[in-house]
Design a protein around this motif. Structure first.
Motif, short mmCIF file in Angstrom:
data_model
loop_
_atom_site.label_atom_id
_atom_site.label_comp_id
_atom_site.label_asym_id
_atom_site.label_seq_id
_atom_site.Cartn_x
_atom_site.Cartn_y
_atom_site.Cartn_z
N VAL A 119 -0.90 -2.56 1.12
CA VAL A 119 -0.24 -2.01 0.15
C VAL A 119 0.63 -3.14 -0.40
CG1 VAL A 119 0.74 -0.29 2.22
CG2 VAL A 119 1.62 -2.36 1.83
N GLU A 120 0.74 -2.41 -1.92
CA GLU A 120 1.21 -3.28 -3.02
C GLU A 120 3.10 -3.88 -2.74
OE1 GLU A 120 -1.54 -2.28 -6.71
OE2 GLU A 120 0.33 -1.40 -6.91
N LEU A 121 3.37 -5.07 -2.99
CA LEU A 121 4.75 -4.93 -2.72
C LEU A 121 5.37 -5.16 -3.08
CD1 LEU A 121 4.26 -6.74 1.37
CD2 LEU A 121 5.23 -4.08 0.31
N GLY A 122 6.51 -4.24 -4.03
CA GLY A 122 6.31 -5.45 -5.50
C GLY A 122 8.15 -3.97 -6.04
N PRO A 123 8.72 -4.51 -6.72
CA PRO A 123 9.91 -3.48 -7.26
C PRO A 123 8.98 -2.55 -7.35
CG PRO A 123 9.18 -5.21 -8.69
CD PRO A 123 8.42 -5.43 -7.99
N GLY A 124 9.44 -0.87 -7.42
CA GLY A 124 9.14 0.50 -7.56
C GLY A 124 8.70 0.89 -6.76
N LEU A 125 8.77 0.49 -5.27
CA LEU A 125 8.94 0.74 -4.87
C LEU A 125 10.00 2.05 -3.69
CD1 LEU A 125 7.77 -1.69 -1.84
CD2 LEU A 125 5.91 0.31 -2.67
N MET A 126 11.57 1.60 -3.91
CA MET A 126 12.76 2.50 -4.28
C MET A 126 12.49 3.43 -4.45
SD MET A 126 14.81 1.53 -2.26
CE MET A 126 14.27 -0.41 -1.76
N GLY A 127 12.80 4.07 -3.28
CA GLY A 127 12.58 5.76 -3.97
C GLY A 127 12.16 6.67 -3.96
N GLU A 128 10.16 6.15 -3.52
CA GLU A 128 9.41 7.10 -4.19
C GLU A 128 8.93 6.68 -3.17
OE1 GLU A 128 7.77 7.63 -6.95
OE2 GLU A 128 9.22 6.81 -8.40
N ILE A 129 8.16 8.10 -3.24
CA ILE A 129 7.41 8.92 -1.74
C ILE A 129 5.44 8.72 -1.83
CG2 ILE A 129 7.31 11.26 -3.17
CD1 ILE A 129 7.43 12.56 -0.51
N PHE A 130 5.26 7.87 -0.62
CA PHE A 130 3.79 7.67 -1.41
C PHE A 130 3.44 8.72 0.10
CE2 PHE A 130 6.51 4.37 -2.15
CZ PHE A 130 5.71 3.83 -3.59
N ASP A 131 1.82 9.00 0.00
CA ASP A 131 1.05 8.95 1.31
C ASP A 131 0.48 8.24 2.28
OD1 ASP A 131 -1.67 8.19 0.59
OD2 ASP A 131 -2.87 9.59 0.68
#
Lengths: 593, 466
Positions: free
Chosen positions: A77-89
């Motif tokens: 997985v990619e770990l960095g800013p931009g994860l918060m509040g997102e929805i992923f499969d």
């Protein structure tokens, strides 16, 4: 096949399982792309000449002879800013971006990146060039959402002299923000994000023993079966017992900095419910929308089964990443049974020898490994953080002796058993207080005693005694009716009823009742127990119990959970006084007769 | 390698499966035409494919196929049907989508893969439009909303078909001006059942908005795996392209699951519970999840699947897995049916998960949630009292418990019981509910707010004084 340059090709397709040759071009758990549409897959078995690939997307139309491309990296997985509040499969494809690209239905194939590359982040460095940096060390930070400051860390496995670091400013994920020269003279160019294989636990410095409660605002949990930060919990329950509502309540109210919610093989509309609710609900502590501290992983039941298997690893890896920054993360997996079934489905297609109920023999060890990723740790950066894992279990037919529930029970420290009978009387949360347990009671006792009330433990034990006594008496009541009991036993029945209705039962939809802080829990239980204790005086004075139950104060007790938030002990105190006044009056009237 | 490939000769025939070797250039899941020497072609689908062997399931069954003379044509595309509003509505098709009504084969519409695609969870709109079915046990206590999938769990011989047709006739969804359609998918249903559905649609004048896909009891078993997918493909087209509100009725899902088990067993797969394949959950989900609402689109798909629980056992894998996917269930009960109660809905195990957002102020009535909760609690307790009464006799019950017995009787006779053509408004249903709870003493009504108790009390006194 002599040449190493030979392009690997597909030789067999059966649903999500694809075989390819030659096997020596791949390594175990390597990520691959299959066919012209570049379907994402992972190598799960290597035989002499054949590699088995688990494909995370629908394989319809795929043909033998299609090319397979090795990616040289395990599933990451990619770990960095931009994860918060997102929805992923389940394999971290961003669903919002997918929708923008392809519309309302999920198609297959390449999607680009998980984290947005064009977004600009304001990075502030916190170390100077020339410093020696170690794995996990914090290089600087940036605001990710109103609630979360994202700390940029040296990826695990990288250390050396910081040759260069950018000044404070705006950067995108593609910009190099630091350069590290390792002791062996290797140059590492760091960006705001890094990749991490999902099946590998992220390293930490030290593991701590859980000692603080993770307050959930749910009375039956916090007071009776408390969860600790960095702990594990299982919620088993047949369909319709309120598992999902319980998970939603926990994800809304759990006192964690960050919540990762994994909808694993569950209903599409329910996931939508979460998506609709979270932006509207406010965090009780910060008054900011809950979505700003939540990351969602959605692999609904109609999405590809293999990605369902991966989804819990994707989720827990993201949780560990924020733990390493020093946050308390709570992860909800709804439901681990769907994950286990995905495991079974793939195992079946591989024609492996099944163990119990068709599940593969490695089910128990995979479950154990998953729950082991929980914990409160001192991270490599020296900060204290935790990952708390809460897994829902959906036992077939509500039968807790099935393999997934049984094994989960072995690996979790809190067990919140949901009960069909309670649920059909619409008694929620339908947590069966006789079957459930928590091993964290002693661990969290000092916290409660110190922060909330020094009689917490005795209060709790008295209540449990009444409930246990009640369940014993209920067996008699079932045979002979309540009228057959003497008044001192009726007192237990009435008392237990008060505890059940006015304390344990909690309305998820009521604006006040939905969340009860520790103070309110303590005060409310204190009032109820005081009343039950005063009932003993009524019984002693040979006054029929129903007369005490008809006192006006009883209705006041019923109302308390809906009207008080617990920040002011005053109303609770005055109800206690009213109890004394009315009971004393009752006793007095009797005396004067 | 595009286009049609034809081979002669089968390697093996086993149950509904045939194996063909030496096949090249064929893709997984693609469609196959099987032409026996008599020339009547059958359809099949590729279940697994390796470099030279293809395993094909034949929808019409393998009976009469001969190994050496059968020709196999690989069509190089997945199972597709042609969908359009004009050529599909008001028509009757067989389980594979071929006309049964003598009309033409649809050809003008759009070609669609019957497997559909998963709806992106972020594209879904949360269902919250109340549908009045006119049935108190549903509207009052297990409310149906647009875009929901709410199955009926029944048993053999119970009136689930009557209930389903009553819902179709009465559902408000169907009387509004907006476009609506009913898609009926039958799997292994008897001729007379299918006919009674058709008549009921005709009687209520909705037939021109109905498309029926019939795989009858004597039709090939494997075909049942295709029928619901065709029905849902049409439904998706009408809902999301044509903006219609679509009600999909699928009956009987138990027959579907049995067909799935048959194919899995023939393939020699490792069975899971009761011989059903381990992927039964995923497979059922690929059907049930094709319901819902999409943001910015007008139409919706509401799904009512009917399944008969083998031996009335709700823990059997079929109802069990269904309940884990659908948003609740309506459970029919044999003992209620035997007491002559119609519809024999047992409300205790029944549930509508989307109810809370579809009711309340502005939708039904402000007090709806509390009233429903109180009815549930009271009825659950009343059932316990009934059990107790059967042991110790009614006389020895406490005064309060006797009132609960009265409550249970009234609940059965006045609330549950209604005529097959009785269409109760939600107001009437809630009035009835309010009257019922007032048979209980006030201190028992812990789920209601004081002002609600006052309100019901006034209504009851009014009713009594009349």
């Amino acid at each position: 096949m002599e040449s190493t340059a030979q392009q690997p090709i597909v030789t067999m397709i059966s649903g999500p399982v694809v075989k390819a040759r030659p096997a020596h071009r791949f390594s175990m758990n390597e990520m691959v792309e299959v066919g012209d549409e570049r379907l994402v897959g992972e190598i799960i078995d290597l035989d002499k000449d054949l590699a088995t690939i688990q494909v995370y997307e629908d394989t319809t139309g795929l043909r033998p002879g299609a090319d397979v491309y090795a990616k040289g990296l395990p599933l990451y997985v990619e770990l960095g800013p931009g994860l918060m509040g997102e929805i992923f499969d389940g394999v971290q494809r961003p669903l919002e971006i997918l929708r923008g690209k392809w519309g309302d239905f999920i198609r297959r194939g390449k999607t680009g990146t998980a984290l947005p590359r064009d977004k600009v982040w304001q990075f502030t460095p916190s170390v100077r060039p020339g410093a020696m940096v170690l794995p996990g060390e914090i290089l600087g930070e940036l605001p990710e959402s109103h609630l979360i400051t994202h700390r940029i860390m040296v990826p695990p496995g990288v250390q050396g002299t910081l040759e260069h670091i950018v000044p404070k400013g705006d950067y995108t994920l593609d910009d190099v923000i630091a350069v590290i020269r390792s002791p062996s003279d290797k140059i590492h160019e760091l960006k705001l994000f890094h990749r991490w294989p999902v099946r590998k636990i992220r390293p930490y410095r030290e593991r701590l023993i859980p000692s603080e409660p993770l307050i959930t605002g749910q009375r039956v949990i916090d007071t009776f079966f408390p969860l600790a930060r960095g702990g594990t919990a299982g919620i088993p329950g047949g369909f319709g017992t309120g598992k999902t509502v319980a998970q939603h309540q926990l994800s809304k109210w759990a006192d964690a900095d960050i919540v990762v919610y994994i909808g694993c093989g569950e209903r599409g509309n329910e996931m939508t419910g979460v998506l609709v609710d979270l932006p509207k609900l406010l965090d009780p502590r910060t008054q900011r929308p809950l979505i700003e501290r939540t990351i969602l992983i959605a692999n609904t039941s109609d999405m590809p089964v293999a990605a369902r298997e991966a989804s819990i690893y994707t989720g827990v890896t993201i949780a560990e990443y924020y733990r390493d920054m020093g946050y308390d993360v709570a992860l909800m997996a709804d439901s681990t049974s769907r994950w286990a079934e995905a495991l079974r489905e793939i195992s079946g297609r591989l024609e492996e020898m099944p163990a119990e109920e068709g599940f593969p023999a490695y089910l128990a060890s995979r479950l154990a490994a998953f729950y082991e990723r929980a914990g409160q740790v001192v991270s490599l950066s020296g900060k204290k953080g935790s990952v708390t894992l809460i897994g829902a279990v959906s036992p077939p037919g509500g039968d807790f002796s099935e393999p997934v529930t049984m094994h989960t029970k072995r690996f979790v420290q809190c067990f919140w058993a949901l009960d069909k009978e309670l649920a059909s009387a619409r008694y929620f949360p339908a947590i069966n207080y006789l079957q459930s347990y928590s091993v964290y009671i002693s661990a969290v006792e000092p916290w409660w005693t110190e922060k909330v009330g020094n009689t917490w433990r005795t209060l709790r034990e008295k209540t449990i005694n009444i409930l246990q006594e009640d369940s014993r008496l209920q067996n008699i009541v079932k045979l002979l009716g309540e009228e057959a009991l003497p008044d001192d036993q009726k007192r237990i029945i009435e008392g237990a009823r008060l505890i059940k209705n006015d304390f344990l039962q909690q309305g998820a939809l009521d604006p006040v009742d939905t969340y009860a802080g520790p103070e309110k829990q303590f005060l409310l239980l204190d009032v109820i127990l005081h009343f039950i204790e005063r009932l003993a005086d009524v019984v002693k004075a040979r006054i029929p119990l129903f007369r005490a139950m008809e006192l006006p104060v009883v209705a006041e007790i019923h109302r308390l959970k809906f009207t008080q938030r617990g920040d002011d002990p005053g109303p609770f105190k005055s109800i206690k006084e009213q109890i004394d006044k009315e009971i004393n009056a009752l006793l007095h009237r009797q005396d004067s007769l | 390698m595009k286009g049609i490939l034809e081979y002669i000769g089968l390697d093996r025939i086993s149950g509904p499966l045939v194996v063909i070797s030496g096949v090249r250039g064929v893709g997984f899941g693609e469609i196959v035409e099987i032409v026996p020497s008599d020339g009547l072609s059958r359809q099949g689908r590729i279940l697994s494919i390796s470099e030279d062997v293809a395993v094909v399931e034949v929808f019409e069954g393998t009976s009469g196929l001969a190994q050496p003379t059968t020709r196999v044509r690989f069509l190089g595309r997945p199972f597709e049907i042609i969908v359009s509003k004009e050529e599909v509505l008001g028509r009757i098709f067989d389980g594979l989508g071929r006309p049964l009504d003598g009309g033409p084969v649809p050809f003008r519409g759009e070609r669609r893969n019957i497997n559909g695609l998963p709806i992106n969870p972020v594209a879904r709109a949360y269902p919250q439009d109340f549908i009045q079915t006119g049935i108190s046990a549903i509207d009052g206590m297990n409310t149906l909303v647009r875009g929901q999938k709410l199955p009926i769990f029944s048993g053999s011989g119970l009136p689930h078909n009557d209930l389903a047709t009553q819902i179709v006739r009465q559902a408000r969804l169907l009387t509004e001006d907006e476009g609506f359609a009913v898609i009926f998918g039958a799997m292994g249903v008897r001729h007379d059942e299918a006919e009674s559905f058709r008549r009921s649609f005709e009687k209520s004048g909705v037939l021109k908005n109905v498309a029926m896909f019939l795989n009858l009891a004597d039709d090939p078993t494997v075909e049942r795996l295709i029928t619901p997918r065709i029905a849902l493909t049409v439904a998706e087209y009408l809902a999301f392209e044509q903006g219609m509100h679509v009600l999909v009725i699928l009956t009987d899902m138990t027959n579907y699951c049995e067909a799935l088990r048959e194919v899995a067993t023939s393939k020699g797969e490792v069975p899971s519970r009761k011989g059903y394949p381990g992927y039964l959950y995923s497979d059922l989900a690929s059907i049930y999840e094709r319901a819902g609402h999409i943001i910015d689109k007008q139409g919706s798909i509401t799904q009512i699947a009917i399944l008969t629980m083998p031996d009335d056992d709700i823990t059997h894998p079929i109802p069990d897995l269904t309940g884990y996917i659908t948003e609740g269930q309506i459970v029919l009960d044999r003992s209620l049916a035997q007491r002559g109660i119609y519809p024999p809905i047992n409300v205790l195990p029944s549930l509508s998960r989307l109810m809370s957002d579809g009711i309340g102020e502005g939708r039904t009535r402000k007090d709806h949630a509390n009233l429903a909760s109180q009815l549930y609690a009271a009825y659950a307790h009343a059932r316990q009292v009934q059990r107790l009464a059967s042991i110790i006799g009614e006389e020895d019950l406490s005064a309060t418990d006797k009132l609960y017995l009265t409550f249970a009787r009234k609940f059965h006779d006045r609330f549950l019981q209604q005529g097959a053509d009785e269409n109760r408004t939600i107001t009437r249903t809630l009035e009835l509910g309010g009257e019922l709870v007032m048979f209980l003493p006030e201190q028992e009504l812990t789920r209601l707010k004081p002002e609600e108790i006052d309100q019901y009390g006034r209504i009851k006194r009014l009713a009594v004084s009349h």
